[in-house]
Design an enzyme around this catalytic site. Structure first.
Site, PDB file in Angstrom:
ATOM      1  N   SER A 143       0.812  -1.218   0.000  1.00 59.18           N
ATOM      2  CA  SER A 143       0.000   0.000   0.000  1.00 59.18           C
ATOM      3  C   SER A 143       0.843   1.264   0.000  1.00 59.18           C
ATOM      4  O   SER A 143       0.302   2.367   0.080  1.00 59.18           O
ATOM      5  CB  SER A 143      -0.922   0.010   1.221  1.00 59.18           C
ATOM      6  OG  SER A 143      -0.158  -0.001   2.393  1.00 59.18           O
ATOM      7  N   ARG A 194      -6.841   9.006 -10.038  1.00 67.06           N
ATOM      8  CA  ARG A 194      -7.411   9.291  -8.710  1.00 67.06           C
ATOM      9  C   ARG A 194      -6.312   9.702  -7.721  1.00 67.06           C
ATOM     10  O   ARG A 194      -5.250   9.116  -7.655  1.00 67.06           O
ATOM     11  CB  ARG A 194      -8.130   8.040  -8.197  1.00 67.06           C
ATOM     12  CG  ARG A 194      -8.830   8.205  -6.846  1.00 67.06           C
ATOM     13  CD  ARG A 194      -7.985   7.745  -5.689  1.00 67.06           C
ATOM     14  NE  ARG A 194      -8.743   7.717  -4.437  1.00 67.06           N
ATOM     15  CZ  ARG A 194      -8.187   7.501  -3.261  1.00 67.06           C
ATOM     16  NH1 ARG A 194      -6.895   7.292  -3.146  1.00 67.06           N
ATOM     17  NH2 ARG A 194      -8.924   7.491  -2.170  1.00 67.06           N
ATOM     18  N   VAL A 195      -6.613  10.730  -6.952  1.00 61.25           N
ATOM     19  CA  VAL A 195      -5.729  11.170  -5.872  1.00 61.25           C
ATOM     20  C   VAL A 195      -6.553  11.164  -4.595  1.00 61.25           C
ATOM     21  O   VAL A 195      -7.711  11.604  -4.600  1.00 61.25           O
ATOM     22  CB  VAL A 195      -5.188  12.592  -6.155  1.00 61.25           C
ATOM     23  CG1 VAL A 195      -4.450  13.146  -4.946  1.00 61.25           C
ATOM     24  CG2 VAL A 195      -4.277  12.577  -7.383  1.00 61.25           C
ATOM     25  N   GLY A 196      -5.973  10.683  -3.502  1.00 64.30           N
ATOM     26  CA  GLY A 196      -6.706  10.613  -2.242  1.00 64.30           C
ATOM     27  C   GLY A 196      -6.413  11.787  -1.329  1.00 64.30           C
ATOM     28  O   GLY A 196      -6.025  12.873  -1.769  1.00 64.30           O
ATOM     29  N   ASP A 197      -6.605  11.573  -0.063  1.00 58.58           N
ATOM     30  CA  ASP A 197      -6.391  12.620   0.943  1.00 58.58           C
ATOM     31  C   ASP A 197      -4.925  12.802   1.308  1.00 58.58           C
ATOM     32  O   ASP A 197      -4.515  13.869   1.773  1.00 58.58           O
ATOM     33  CB  ASP A 197      -7.150  12.259   2.230  1.00 58.58           C
ATOM     34  CG  ASP A 197      -6.644  10.944   2.817  1.00 58.58           C
ATOM     35  OD1 ASP A 197      -6.535   9.957   2.053  1.00 58.58           O
ATOM     36  OD2 ASP A 197      -6.333  10.900   4.018  1.00 58.58           O
ATOM     37  N   THR A 228       1.596   6.962   0.431  1.00 58.54           N
ATOM     38  CA  THR A 228       0.668   5.879   0.092  1.00 58.54           C
ATOM     39  C   THR A 228       0.652   5.614  -1.411  1.00 58.54           C
ATOM     40  O   THR A 228       0.985   6.494  -2.211  1.00 58.54           O
ATOM     41  CB  THR A 228      -0.764   6.258   0.542  1.00 58.54           C
ATOM     42  OG1 THR A 228      -1.632   5.146   0.357  1.00 58.54           O
ATOM     43  CG2 THR A 228      -1.330   7.431  -0.247  1.00 58.54           C
ATOM     44  N   GLY A 235      -9.889   8.025   1.510  1.00 61.51           N
ATOM     45  CA  GLY A 235      -9.457   9.409   1.370  1.00 61.51           C
ATOM     46  C   GLY A 235     -10.561  10.376   1.012  1.00 61.51           C
ATOM     47  O   GLY A 235     -10.570  11.522   1.456  1.00 61.51           O
ATOM     48  N   THR A 249      -5.736   7.931   7.798  1.00 62.48           N
ATOM     49  CA  THR A 249      -5.703   6.789   6.894  1.00 62.48           C
ATOM     50  C   THR A 249      -7.143   6.362   6.633  1.00 62.48           C
ATOM     51  O   THR A 249      -8.046   6.757   7.360  1.00 62.48           O
ATOM     52  CB  THR A 249      -4.864   5.629   7.467  1.00 62.48           C
ATOM     53  OG1 THR A 249      -4.807   4.569   6.516  1.00 62.48           O
ATOM     54  CG2 THR A 249      -5.436   5.096   8.756  1.00 62.48           C
ATOM     55  N   GLY A 250      -7.337   5.584   5.602  1.00 57.45           N
ATOM     56  CA  GLY A 250      -8.690   5.134   5.284  1.00 57.45           C
ATOM     57  C   GLY A 250      -9.181   5.740   3.988  1.00 57.45           C
ATOM     58  O   GLY A 250      -8.379   6.217   3.173  1.00 57.45           O
ATOM     59  N   THR A 295      -2.501   3.941   4.341  1.00 58.59           N
ATOM     60  CA  THR A 295      -1.419   4.913   4.265  1.00 58.59           C
ATOM     61  C   THR A 295      -0.493   4.763   5.464  1.00 58.59           C
ATOM     62  O   THR A 295      -0.962   4.449   6.550  1.00 58.59           O
ATOM     63  CB  THR A 295      -2.049   6.321   4.346  1.00 58.59           C
ATOM     64  OG1 THR A 295      -2.858   6.496   3.205  1.00 58.59           O
ATOM     65  CG2 THR A 295      -1.023   7.407   4.442  1.00 58.59           C
TER      66      THR A 295
HETATM   67  N1  ASP Z   1      -6.041   7.422   2.557  1.00 57.71           N
HETATM   68  C1  ASP Z   1      -5.494   6.725   1.433  1.00 57.71           C
HETATM   69  C2  ASP Z   1      -6.216   7.113   0.185  1.00 57.71           C
HETATM   70  O1  ASP Z   1      -7.423   7.268   0.218  1.00 57.71           O
HETATM   71  C3  ASP Z   1      -5.508   5.257   1.514  1.00 57.71           C
HETATM   72  C4  ASP Z   1      -5.368   4.629   2.844  1.00 57.71           C
HETATM   73  O2  ASP Z   1      -5.062   5.242   3.832  1.00 57.71           O
HETATM   74  O3  ASP Z   1      -5.558   3.438   2.932  1.00 57.71           O
HETATM   75  O4  ASP Z   1      -5.575   7.203  -0.831  1.00 57.71           O
END
Ligand code: ASP
Length: 337
Positions: free
Chosen positions: A94, A224-227, A214, A250, A247-248, A196
């Site tokens: 990841s 795609r871009v996350g948080d 991450t 995004g 984390t989680g 992350t």
């Molecule tokens: N927060 C990250 C994202 O959404 C992924 C993760 O933390 O698992 O890209």
């Protein structure tokens, strides 16, 4: 529990993304409760510095960061060096090299870093460079910008001496090939990786820095871009107050500007634990929230060295290195039934 087994049953839909967690197969429940008590009764209010906390179970990474701090290094160097351990770990699917790819088979990385002065740097949709966190630091230190994306970020990294390499390992390629057998744009797709590495440190001078890195949501849409690289969402540091990293899923963190929110709540006087809890409650209390289907977790530290962590679902954890003890602490969580 392996952090990579934490989230399963992910659904990507044309309208959005829904992630369901399979929370079975977990052991060690009694340890879990004891650790939660330790976390919520104030037993963690031992504020000896330096300290390092990180999302998930990453003791090697926190050990590296503590090595830097113990040698008198600053928090910024510590979080960068700590995150690099996970980026280089090919078994971790990841983060960095060996990260699971997007649906087209491309490994694309997001990372950011923030220092005690409020300076920050980020890279998004970075390909072929393992140490995204170090490129983010170079963006912060060597450019007038905060964020570089895609090919521009890659070319910048190469100009700074980073070696391009193929980040798709055989194991991640095989996982992607397996996913492709069932993959459809709309129906439910099972995805197991979603984590992350976020790290926060306070050095011997009491200064705070943070970083996160991450490969984002596995099998995400191209682009795609996350948080995680978004300052204020995936990470925020205010050296007067404290810091938070997320984390989680995004998308949900971005919608609530989660890490900034946690730091602001600490500014208003909340302990890190309570601040993380309130930030999670903002997500789950939204009208029509489908929070049962996705995970978000926060970890936070304040200027006194008090820490907290909280998530929607069970089995999120924080690794904490303080007072000579490098330990994994199970997080308290919202969804108890
Ligand atoms: N927060 C990250 C994202 O959404 C992924 C993760 O933390 O698992 O890209």
């Amino acid at each position: 529990m392996n952090r990579r087994k934490f989230i399963k049953n992910t659904a990507l839909t044309s309208a959005g993304i829904a992630i369901g967690s399979s929370l079975a197969n977990c052991k060690n429940k009694s340890t879990h409760s004891t650790e939660i008590n330790a976390l919520t009764t104030g037993a963690n209010v031992k504020s000896k510095l330096p300290l390092v906390i990180a999302t998930w179970s990453v003791k090697e990474a926190t050990a590296k960061a503590m090595e830097v701090l113990d040698a008198g290094g600053n928090a910024l160097d510590a979080v960068e060096q700590g995150c690099k351990i996970e980026e280089a770990n090919e078994k971790g699917q990841s983060v960095g090299k060996g990260g699971l790819p997007d649906r087209d088979g491309k490994v694309t990385l997001d990372a950011c870093i923030m220092d005690k002065h409020g300076n920050c740097g980020a890279v998004v949709y970075l390909q072929n460079i393992t140490h995204a966190v170090s490129v983010a630091r170079k963006v912060m230190e060597d450019t007038p910008h905060v964020m570089l994306a895609g090919e521009g970020a890659k070319q910048f990294a190469i100009s700074k001496g980073f070696e391009p390499e193929d980040l798709l390992t055989e194991a991640s390629k095989q996982a992607w090939e397996k996913w492709k057998v069932e993959a459809k744009y709309k129906p439910i797709i099972n995805i197991e990786n979603h984590d992350t590495i976020g790290m926060l440190a306070i050095d011997k001078n009491g200064d705070i820095s943070g970083a996160c890195t991450t490969s984002g949501l596995a099998y995400k849409m191209g682009g795609r871009v996350g948080d995680s690289p978004i300052i204020g969402s995936g990470l925020f540091v205010d050296n007067e107050i404290g810091a938070c990293v997320a984390t989680g899923l995004g998308e949900e963190v971005v919608k609530t500007v989660g890490s900034f929110l946690v730091v602001e709540l600490m500014r208003q006087g909340k302990a890190p634990q309570k601040a993380c809890e309130e930030a999670i409650s903002r997500i789950v209390n939204k009208p029509n929230s489908n929070y049962k289907d996705f995970q978000v977790g926060y970890i936070a530290v304040n200027k006194k060295g008090e820490t907290g962590s909280y998530s929607i679902h069970q089995w999120f954890s924080m690794t904490k290195f303080q007072n000579g003890v490098n330990e994994q602490i199970q997080s308290d969580y919202f969804l108890k039934t």
